[in-house]
Design a protein around this motif. Structure first.
Motif, PDB file in Angstrom:
ATOM      1  N   VAL A  95      70.876  -6.706   5.004  1.00  0.00           N
ATOM      2  CA  VAL A  95      71.786  -7.281   4.112  1.00  0.00           C
ATOM      3  C   VAL A  95      72.294  -6.127   3.115  1.00  0.00           C
ATOM      4  N   PHE A  96      71.166  -5.132   2.540  1.00  0.00           N
ATOM      5  CA  PHE A  96      71.659  -4.169   1.970  1.00  0.00           C
ATOM      6  C   PHE A  96      72.607  -3.060   2.520  1.00  0.00           C
ATOM      7  N   LEU A  97      72.471  -2.810   3.832  1.00  0.00           N
ATOM      8  CA  LEU A  97      73.178  -1.900   4.759  1.00  0.00           C
ATOM      9  C   LEU A  97      74.620  -2.612   4.721  1.00  0.00           C
ATOM     10  N   ARG A  98      74.690  -3.943   4.900  1.00  0.00           N
ATOM     11  CA  ARG A  98      76.058  -4.469   5.218  1.00  0.00           C
ATOM     12  C   ARG A  98      76.984  -4.485   4.236  1.00  0.00           C
ATOM     13  N   TYR A  99      76.334  -4.932   2.991  1.00  0.00           N
ATOM     14  CA  TYR A  99      77.167  -5.201   1.963  1.00  0.00           C
ATOM     15  C   TYR A  99      77.200  -4.054   0.876  1.00  0.00           C
ATOM     16  N   ALA A 100      76.183  -3.380   0.706  1.00  0.00           N
ATOM     17  CA  ALA A 100      76.152  -2.417  -0.133  1.00  0.00           C
ATOM     18  C   ALA A 100      76.507  -0.941   0.614  1.00  0.00           C
ATOM     19  N   THR A 121      73.489  -2.483  10.839  1.00  0.00           N
ATOM     20  CA  THR A 121      72.698  -1.942  12.115  1.00  0.00           C
ATOM     21  C   THR A 121      73.127  -2.855  13.494  1.00  0.00           C
ATOM     22  N   LEU A 122      72.504  -2.298  14.453  1.00  0.00           N
ATOM     23  CA  LEU A 122      72.762  -2.986  15.753  1.00  0.00           C
ATOM     24  C   LEU A 122      71.630  -3.670  16.218  1.00  0.00           C
ATOM     25  N   TRP A 123      70.360  -3.617  15.386  1.00  0.00           N
ATOM     26  CA  TRP A 123      69.374  -4.129  16.001  1.00  0.00           C
ATOM     27  C   TRP A 123      68.627  -5.232  15.023  1.00  0.00           C
ATOM     28  N   GLU A 147      68.711  -8.957  16.327  1.00  0.00           N
ATOM     29  CA  GLU A 147      67.830  -9.459  17.318  1.00  0.00           C
ATOM     30  C   GLU A 147      66.446  -8.969  17.121  1.00  0.00           C
ATOM     31  N   LEU A 148      66.202  -8.194  16.344  1.00  0.00           N
ATOM     32  CA  LEU A 148      64.585  -8.127  15.864  1.00  0.00           C
ATOM     33  C   LEU A 148      64.341  -9.229  14.749  1.00  0.00           C
ATOM     34  N   THR A 149      65.022  -9.696  14.053  1.00  0.00           N
ATOM     35  CA  THR A 149      64.794 -10.882  13.168  1.00  0.00           C
ATOM     36  C   THR A 149      64.622 -12.227  14.287  1.00  0.00           C
ATOM     37  N   ALA A 185      73.551  -4.619  22.305  1.00  0.00           N
ATOM     38  CA  ALA A 185      73.574  -3.187  22.299  1.00  0.00           C
ATOM     39  C   ALA A 185      72.044  -2.753  21.783  1.00  0.00           C
ATOM     40  N   PHE A 186      71.180  -3.723  21.170  1.00  0.00           N
ATOM     41  CA  PHE A 186      69.773  -3.015  20.789  1.00  0.00           C
ATOM     42  C   PHE A 186      69.122  -3.489  22.025  1.00  0.00           C
ATOM     43  N   ASP A 187      69.334  -4.701  22.827  1.00  0.00           N
ATOM     44  CA  ASP A 187      68.724  -4.882  23.935  1.00  0.00           C
ATOM     45  C   ASP A 187      67.245  -5.028  24.078  1.00  0.00           C
TER      46      ASP A 187
END
Length: 290
Positions: free
Chosen positions: A137-142, A147-149, A152-154, A230-232
């Motif tokens: 959330v921080f990377l996407r909106y701030a 990320t690409l991962w 899928e990791l969640t 992409a993360f696969d």
């Protein structure tokens, strides 16, 4: 049958080791799972040369330490071996350092330590999943650099949380149960109901494992099926085998519960059980009632 129930001292709960050991286990398990193709190629390589080539390419593409040579002529390097060796050691340490919290089921036995430690692993997984979501959330909106991962990791973590919590819920006797008929029959009949319930769980687990283990372990796990993003991540190759493993453990835990609870006095269930006293007190204070 004598009551050998083990009760844990409440004052020793929440120690730092109860956080560190499950976290260390998850780190080692995560490393081992991510590098499972190296173990497959080293210990039980596929018979087909094309499958060996396909899995070796997958291993080199996903290997975190590609420059480290494999040990004993295989694909697994020293870190892969270290993670694999530490897993059972940390697991034993974790089961031996378990302390039951006041809100947990108190009439537990030493054989319940596995399910209790799995519960602690689940708690660390939930924290890890939350941190990954907050980071995304921080990377996407701030920063506007998603990320690409993270997604899928969640999803991967959530699958394991769902499975592990099922085993923990069975040990804690907090799964959904209907007591309408159970409460009105004598104790011998309640024991019969307990045996019947455990037997049905065992039969279900047996048929599920018998009917799907070939597809799960040969098609999904042995060929190390990936998620295709992409993360696969290897979600199909790991989650589906874990379903069968956890279902088997739940069946075993159900039998353990019947044996452990055989001589316990029956609980009396009333409508008051559904009322949260703490929440009720908060509501009283909010409306100014004594």
């Amino acid at each position: 049958m004598t009551d050998t129930t083990e009760r844990s001292p409440i004052v020793s709960t929440g120690a730092l080791i109860e956080w560190l050991v499950p976290f260390a286990f998850l780190v080692c398990a995560g490393w081992a799972v991510w590098h499972t193709p190296a173990y497959i190629l080293s210990f039980i390589p596929p018979a087909s040369d094309s499958l060996v080539e396909q899995m070796s390419q997958l291993h080199y593409r996903k290997d975190v330490t590609p420059d480290m040579p494999g040990l004993f002529g295989g694909y697994a390097d020293i870190l892969d071996w270290l993670a694999l060796i530490l897993l059972p050691i940390i697991f034993v340490i974790g089961t031996r350092t378990i302390r039951v919290a006041p809100m947990e089921f108190q009439n537990w036995r030493p054989i319940d330590r596995t399910a209790l430690f799995v519960g602690r692993i689940t708690m660390i997984l939930i924290i890890s999943m939350t941190l990954v979501m907050l980071y995304e959330v921080f990377l996407r909106y701030a920063i506007e650099a998603p990320t690409l991962w993270a997604n899928e990791l969640t999803l991967w973590f959530a699958g394991y949380v769902f499975l592990f919590s099922g085993l923990y819920a069975m040990q804690q006797r907090c799964h959904i149960r209907i007591f309408l008929l159970y409460d009105v029959v004598p104790r011998w009949a309640q024991r019969c109901f307990d045996v019947m319930g455990a037997a049905l769980i065992v039969v279900f687990a047996g048929f599920l494992i018998f009917g799907s283990y070939k597809q799960v372990f040969i098609t999904k796990f042995y060929k190390w099926e990936m998620f295709g993003t992409a993360f696969d991540p290897p979600i199909p190759a790991t989650v589906q085998p874990m379903i069968l493993i956890i279902v088997a453990l739940i069946a075993v835990q159900a039998v353990i519960n019947v044996i452990s609870d055989w001589n316990l006095e029956p609980e009396v269930h009333t409508a008051a059980d559904d009322i949260d006293q703490e929440e009720l007190e908060i509501l009283k204070k909010s409306v100014g009632s004594d």
